[in-house]
Design a protein around this motif. Sequence first.
Motif, PDB file in Angstrom:
ATOM      1  N   LEU A 215      -2.289   4.518  16.480  1.00  0.00           N
ATOM      2  CA  LEU A 215      -2.865   4.172  15.181  1.00  0.00           C
ATOM      3  C   LEU A 215      -2.107   4.790  14.015  1.00  0.00           C
ATOM      4  CD1 LEU A 215      -6.706   4.320  15.872  1.00  0.00           C
ATOM      5  CD2 LEU A 215      -5.134   2.379  15.976  1.00  0.00           C
ATOM      6  N   GLU A 216      -0.902   5.297  14.276  1.00  0.00           N
ATOM      7  CA  GLU A 216      -0.037   5.800  13.210  1.00  0.00           C
ATOM      8  C   GLU A 216       1.206   4.933  13.112  1.00  0.00           C
ATOM      9  OE1 GLU A 216       0.715   9.997  12.608  1.00  0.00           O
ATOM     10  OE2 GLU A 216      -0.662  10.452  14.250  1.00  0.00           O
ATOM     11  N   ALA A 217       1.626   4.633  11.895  1.00  0.00           N
ATOM     12  CA  ALA A 217       2.831   3.842  11.682  1.00  0.00           C
ATOM     13  C   ALA A 217       3.547   4.328  10.434  1.00  0.00           C
ATOM     14  CB  ALA A 217       2.480   2.358  11.549  1.00  0.00           C
ATOM     15  N   ASP A 218       4.864   4.225  10.461  1.00  0.00           N
ATOM     16  CA  ASP A 218       5.697   4.682   9.343  1.00  0.00           C
ATOM     17  C   ASP A 218       5.848   3.564   8.326  1.00  0.00           C
ATOM     18  OD1 ASP A 218       7.594   5.662   7.611  1.00  0.00           O
ATOM     19  OD2 ASP A 218       8.983   6.333   9.170  1.00  0.00           O
ATOM     20  N   GLY A 219       5.436   3.838   7.080  1.00  0.00           N
ATOM     21  CA  GLY A 219       5.539   2.838   6.023  1.00  0.00           C
ATOM     22  C   GLY A 219       6.592   3.130   4.983  1.00  0.00           C
ATOM     23  N   ASP A 220       7.326   4.226   5.150  1.00  0.00           N
ATOM     24  CA  ASP A 220       8.475   4.533   4.291  1.00  0.00           C
ATOM     25  C   ASP A 220       8.112   4.656   2.810  1.00  0.00           C
ATOM     26  OD1 ASP A 220      11.212   5.108   3.969  1.00  0.00           O
ATOM     27  OD2 ASP A 220      11.611   3.051   3.312  1.00  0.00           O
ATOM     28  N   ARG A 238      -6.357  -2.081  20.517  1.00  0.00           N
ATOM     29  CA  ARG A 238      -7.605  -1.852  19.779  1.00  0.00           C
ATOM     30  C   ARG A 238      -7.229  -1.471  18.338  1.00  0.00           C
ATOM     31  NH1 ARG A 238     -10.641   2.704  21.871  1.00  0.00           N
ATOM     32  NH2 ARG A 238     -12.292   1.958  20.455  1.00  0.00           N
ATOM     33  N   PRO A 239      -7.122  -2.466  17.481  1.00  0.00           N
ATOM     34  CA  PRO A 239      -6.690  -2.192  16.095  1.00  0.00           C
ATOM     35  C   PRO A 239      -7.693  -1.313  15.357  1.00  0.00           C
ATOM     36  CG  PRO A 239      -6.561  -4.534  16.611  1.00  0.00           C
ATOM     37  CD  PRO A 239      -7.349  -3.901  17.708  1.00  0.00           C
ATOM     38  N   PRO A 240      -7.262  -0.698  14.283  1.00  0.00           N
ATOM     39  CA  PRO A 240      -8.168   0.150  13.502  1.00  0.00           C
ATOM     40  C   PRO A 240      -9.158  -0.684  12.692  1.00  0.00           C
ATOM     41  CG  PRO A 240      -6.067  -0.028  12.396  1.00  0.00           C
ATOM     42  CD  PRO A 240      -5.897  -0.709  13.727  1.00  0.00           C
ATOM     43  N   THR A 241     -10.310  -0.100  12.418  1.00  0.00           N
ATOM     44  CA  THR A 241     -11.269  -0.719  11.497  1.00  0.00           C
ATOM     45  C   THR A 241     -11.065  -0.178  10.086  1.00  0.00           C
ATOM     46  OG1 THR A 241     -12.957   0.981  11.878  1.00  0.00           O
ATOM     47  CG2 THR A 241     -12.965  -0.948  13.341  1.00  0.00           C
ATOM     48  N   ALA A 242     -10.271   0.878   9.965  1.00  0.00           N
ATOM     49  CA  ALA A 242      -9.972   1.467   8.658  1.00  0.00           C
ATOM     50  C   ALA A 242      -8.595   2.104   8.707  1.00  0.00           C
ATOM     51  CB  ALA A 242     -11.017   2.512   8.276  1.00  0.00           C
ATOM     52  N   VAL A 243      -7.943   2.154   7.547  1.00  0.00           N
ATOM     53  CA  VAL A 243      -6.593   2.713   7.462  1.00  0.00           C
ATOM     54  C   VAL A 243      -6.480   3.596   6.223  1.00  0.00           C
ATOM     55  CG1 VAL A 243      -4.155   2.187   7.072  1.00  0.00           C
ATOM     56  CG2 VAL A 243      -5.468   0.834   8.705  1.00  0.00           C
ATOM     57  N   PHE A 244      -5.937   4.785   6.433  1.00  0.00           N
ATOM     58  CA  PHE A 244      -5.563   5.645   5.310  1.00  0.00           C
ATOM     59  C   PHE A 244      -4.067   5.524   5.115  1.00  0.00           C
ATOM     60  CE2 PHE A 244      -3.720   9.943   4.362  1.00  0.00           C
ATOM     61  CZ  PHE A 244      -3.927   9.885   2.984  1.00  0.00           C
ATOM     62  N   ALA A 245      -3.654   5.103   3.926  1.00  0.00           N
ATOM     63  CA  ALA A 245      -2.232   5.019   3.589  1.00  0.00           C
ATOM     64  C   ALA A 245      -1.886   6.194   2.699  1.00  0.00           C
ATOM     65  CB  ALA A 245      -1.921   3.702   2.884  1.00  0.00           C
ATOM     66  N   GLN A 246      -0.803   6.887   3.015  1.00  0.00           N
ATOM     67  CA  GLN A 246      -0.444   8.095   2.280  1.00  0.00           C
ATOM     68  C   GLN A 246       0.049   7.835   0.859  1.00  0.00           C
ATOM     69  OE1 GLN A 246       2.145  10.793   4.311  1.00  0.00           O
ATOM     70  NE2 GLN A 246       0.818  11.015   6.090  1.00  0.00           N
ATOM     71  N   SER A 247       0.195   6.595   0.474  1.00  0.00           N
ATOM     72  CA  SER A 247       0.517   6.261  -0.914  1.00  0.00           C
ATOM     73  C   SER A 247      -0.083   4.905  -1.237  1.00  0.00           C
ATOM     74  CB  SER A 247       2.034   6.229  -1.154  1.00  0.00           C
ATOM     75  OG  SER A 247       2.593   5.025  -0.650  1.00  0.00           O
ATOM     76  N   ASP A 248      -0.346   4.663  -2.511  1.00  0.00           N
ATOM     77  CA  ASP A 248      -0.908   3.384  -2.925  1.00  0.00           C
ATOM     78  C   ASP A 248       0.057   2.236  -2.680  1.00  0.00           C
ATOM     79  OD1 ASP A 248      -3.241   4.552  -3.699  1.00  0.00           O
ATOM     80  OD2 ASP A 248      -2.889   4.412  -5.854  1.00  0.00           O
ATOM     81  N   GLU A 249       1.343   2.503  -2.823  1.00  0.00           N
ATOM     82  CA  GLU A 249       2.308   1.431  -2.591  1.00  0.00           C
ATOM     83  C   GLU A 249       2.240   0.956  -1.148  1.00  0.00           C
ATOM     84  OE1 GLU A 249       6.087   1.966  -5.362  1.00  0.00           O
ATOM     85  OE2 GLU A 249       5.407   3.895  -4.594  1.00  0.00           O
ATOM     86  N   MET A 250       2.135   1.879  -0.208  1.00  0.00           N
ATOM     87  CA  MET A 250       1.983   1.477   1.193  1.00  0.00           C
ATOM     88  C   MET A 250       0.637   0.792   1.413  1.00  0.00           C
ATOM     89  SD  MET A 250       3.792   4.494   3.449  1.00  0.00           S
ATOM     90  CE  MET A 250       2.755   5.852   2.886  1.00  0.00           C
ATOM     91  N   ALA A 251      -0.400   1.265   0.719  1.00  0.00           N
ATOM     92  CA  ALA A 251      -1.718   0.630   0.839  1.00  0.00           C
ATOM     93  C   ALA A 251      -1.668  -0.810   0.347  1.00  0.00           C
ATOM     94  CB  ALA A 251      -2.745   1.427   0.051  1.00  0.00           C
ATOM     95  N   MET A 252      -0.928  -1.065  -0.741  1.00  0.00           N
ATOM     96  CA  MET A 252      -0.808  -2.420  -1.252  1.00  0.00           C
ATOM     97  C   MET A 252      -0.068  -3.307  -0.261  1.00  0.00           C
ATOM     98  SD  MET A 252       0.005  -1.626  -5.266  1.00  0.00           S
ATOM     99  CE  MET A 252      -1.026  -0.459  -6.161  1.00  0.00           C
TER     100      MET A 252
END
Length: 339
Positions: A215-220, A238-252
């Motif tokens: 459930l961890e992936a590198d988004g650079d 089993r995909p996640p039901t929620a994701v924390f992105a370490q930056s808003d750009e990765m979240a977008m």
Amino acid sequence: MTASITDVARAAGVSTSTVSRALRGRPGVSEEVRTQIAALAAQLGYTASRSASSLASGRTFTIGVVVPYVGRWFFGTVLDAAEQVFSAAGYDVLLYNLGSPETRKRFFTKLPVRKRVDAVLSLLIPDEEESAALRSLGVPLATTVGGARLGFTVVGIDDRAGTESAVRHLVNLGHRRIGMISGSSGPLHWTTPVERRSAYLDVLTDAGIEHDAALEADGDYTVEGGERAMTELLAVSRPPTAVFAQSDEMAMGALRALRRHRLKVPDDVSVVGFDDHELADVVGLTTVAQPVADQGAEAARLLLRQLDEPDAEAPGLVQMPIRLVLRETTAPPRLRGPR
């Protein structure tokens, strides 16, 4: 005949040093006197000579700024805010973009800023050898990234606390499959990904949630990287039901990937970012807000204060406030996760 600083001082009834401080925005002059001197200088047509000021003070009136990614939103925002403060105080900025290991090594080997700048604002995290090289310049040093370090004034945030608030929010909503999109610290010694990952793992442990490396992936730390990372997370058994992105750009980027997979946010997957990017409100992103521009401005002000008050003790670590901003991308999980 061109007016001199002596003419302005005589007209204002003050010393030439007071005129100099007033026109360069230095402390020790009341606003009333500063305004009066500025008006008289304009009336007499006096303009301060940069070369004369430099000779008199021994300063270059230039600040060196070192950045790892001049084109990235975070660094660009910090740089813009800092430059405005420097410019208002009569200083120029000498920018060094060290976006590759080669340019970084060359910079710290040659130290081209030596005798060319009055202070250095570093937006990258130097290792011990690089820190020693910067300290050897004998000028005030400041940064807006990383933790406290010898010889530097650090203006930053508590990355761990911010991450904990974001991940706990997801836990409190009832999520148990919580993924994370992060970025590698790489050769630039960036500690932010490490600190935020550590906090993410701690919250999972405190909540009794077993960590799943899938459930961890590198988004650079880019939009494109976030989209790619979210696509990877959706492909696990089993995909996640929620994701924390370490930056808003990765979240977008994650939001874009979810949209392309015909998944609804937050019905199918909740997403939390970090930064409160200027577009975060536009896309309704729940995120940890940090005052990015304020960090750059404060670091600049503290450097200028050290130049004006060289005998005063420089602050080691100045921590700026953060807060969790709830918007439309988070909600309790559905009974059945995303397919």
